[in-house]
Motif scaffolding. Sequence first.
Motif, mmCIF file in Angstrom:
data_model
loop_
_atom_site.group_PDB
_atom_site.id
_atom_site.type_symbol
_atom_site.label_atom_id
_atom_site.label_comp_id
_atom_site.label_asym_id
_atom_site.label_seq_id
_atom_site.Cartn_x
_atom_site.Cartn_y
_atom_site.Cartn_z
ATOM 1 N N ARG A 74 0.847 -1.200 0.000
ATOM 2 C CA ARG A 74 0.000 0.000 0.000
ATOM 3 C C ARG A 74 0.877 1.242 0.000
ATOM 4 N NH1 ARG A 74 -4.064 0.774 4.939
ATOM 5 N NH2 ARG A 74 -2.080 1.005 6.038
ATOM 6 N N TRP B 39 -3.162 4.086 -3.354
ATOM 7 C CA TRP B 39 -3.030 2.862 -4.139
ATOM 8 C C TRP B 39 -2.648 1.677 -3.255
ATOM 9 C CZ3 TRP B 39 -4.414 2.020 -9.073
ATOM 10 C CH2 TRP B 39 -4.575 3.128 -9.905
ATOM 11 N N SER B 40 -3.129 0.513 -3.622
ATOM 12 C CA SER B 40 -2.637 -0.735 -3.048
ATOM 13 C C SER B 40 -2.663 -1.794 -4.148
ATOM 14 C CB SER B 40 -3.483 -1.185 -1.854
ATOM 15 O OG SER B 40 -4.837 -1.368 -2.227
ATOM 16 N N ALA C 247 -5.207 -4.443 -8.263
ATOM 17 C CA ALA C 247 -4.839 -3.066 -7.915
ATOM 18 C C ALA C 247 -6.087 -2.345 -7.429
ATOM 19 C CB ALA C 247 -4.242 -2.340 -9.114
ATOM 20 N N TYR D 178 -7.713 1.459 -5.801
ATOM 21 C CA TYR D 178 -7.509 2.900 -5.627
ATOM 22 C C TYR D 178 -8.641 3.465 -4.765
ATOM 23 C CZ TYR D 178 -6.644 7.817 -6.561
ATOM 24 O OH TYR D 178 -6.365 9.160 -6.411
ATOM 25 N N GLU E 129 -11.468 -1.598 -7.104
ATOM 26 C CA GLU E 129 -10.397 -2.572 -7.337
ATOM 27 C C GLU E 129 -10.634 -3.327 -8.633
ATOM 28 O OE1 GLU E 129 -9.272 -5.002 -4.045
ATOM 29 O OE2 GLU E 129 -8.507 -6.636 -5.305
#
Length: 424
Positions: A214, A218-219, A269, A271, A280
């Motif tokens: 993370r 974002w992650s 991904a 956000y 995601e």
Amino acid sequence: MLNTPITRSLALCLATSVCGVQTALASGFMLPESSTAGIGLTNALVANPEERGAFAYNPAAMGFHDRSSLALGTYFVGPNFSVDTTSGHHDSDGAEWMVVPMIQGAFALDDHWRLGLGVSVPFGLETRWSDGAFPAVSGTRTLGGFSIPLGHPLTSKVEVVDLSPTATYRLSDDLSLSAGIDIYWARQAKLDSTLGTLSGDGHGLGFNLGALYRQGAWSVGAVFHSSATLELEGDFTPKSSVLVGLGRLARGQSAELDLSLPWRLQLGARYAFDERLAVEFDISRTGWSAFNDIKVTGRHADTVIFVDQNDWDDANAYRLGATYRLDDRTRLSVGYTYDETGQGDDHFSARVPDNDRHLFGLGLARSLGNGLSLEAAYMYVRALDRDYRGSRNYRGGDLNGSTALSGEYSMDAHLIGLEVVKVF
């Protein structure tokens, strides 16, 4: 930390978690649904550091939570399989509603280490076509002046339970890694052939690896489950006493089957637009090429009793999920997935009448206070109709890919998930 009441609760759930009957809802005979949050997001949950429902999808997510938790849930499945052949319209005779368990424990040991234990049913199927649905393998044929039933070899049932202990280590505020094992138990396996029926059970072992990173809004996440081979052992019972009398088959014998489960890779991904809204996108890849054939052999004579050739291709699923927090206690979710089949025409099987499918999900989570929350979700699965005409003429032997299975196949399903989560 782990305490005695939690241990007793988990043991009880382990004992009751294998009572359901499963059917395939993703490509092939896979059942990726592992939490109520996952059902609402159509399984787009591998890069989510906030939801505890993500633990079952990516154990590395446990590293971003400081407290222990236990999630106990189930989902109800209402599947519908049908086929139109030259003999008319036929519905599969499986159960109208089925129950699938979802259990996930996460235990914080210190600032860095977490231990997890999950129980899920990642694979399962049940198809029961009535005799007469496929005329080429229905009724009887004459051999040596005797009438021998063809056996209609299209009844299949497999239930695979996964007990998955995992360990997670948080390297930094931004990065968490996990590793674990998948202990598979094929609680029930029943496969019909033109000659007879195999009934048995067995075990297998695999491993899983996960990562979650993370940075700001974002992650990104990734999780991998290895392929595994389940060694099933049981009894093979001939369908025809005539074949036994003619010496073509033994009256009954011990038999075995090595069932190959595919590897699975999911990348995602996520956000977070703000504190309320996050989206995601995931891509899942399933290694169906490992599912090469179904070969039943006699354990003592070491003879091949029957073989179904599969030769599937690896396949992708594209997942999109969004969460929205109405307030501090209420979270909504919505999801969509397009799931590709790995089953081509050359080895099409009515045991798993697969095709590309759409998944639509809705979810609701509500905090009740004192670390307790309740989650509910709904998913609708709709497979594309498959007009299958066979790639070769059927002359006995392996049915897969033959004209004996020609027909127009349809499938849809409804899922309703309920889960209670306790944080302590």
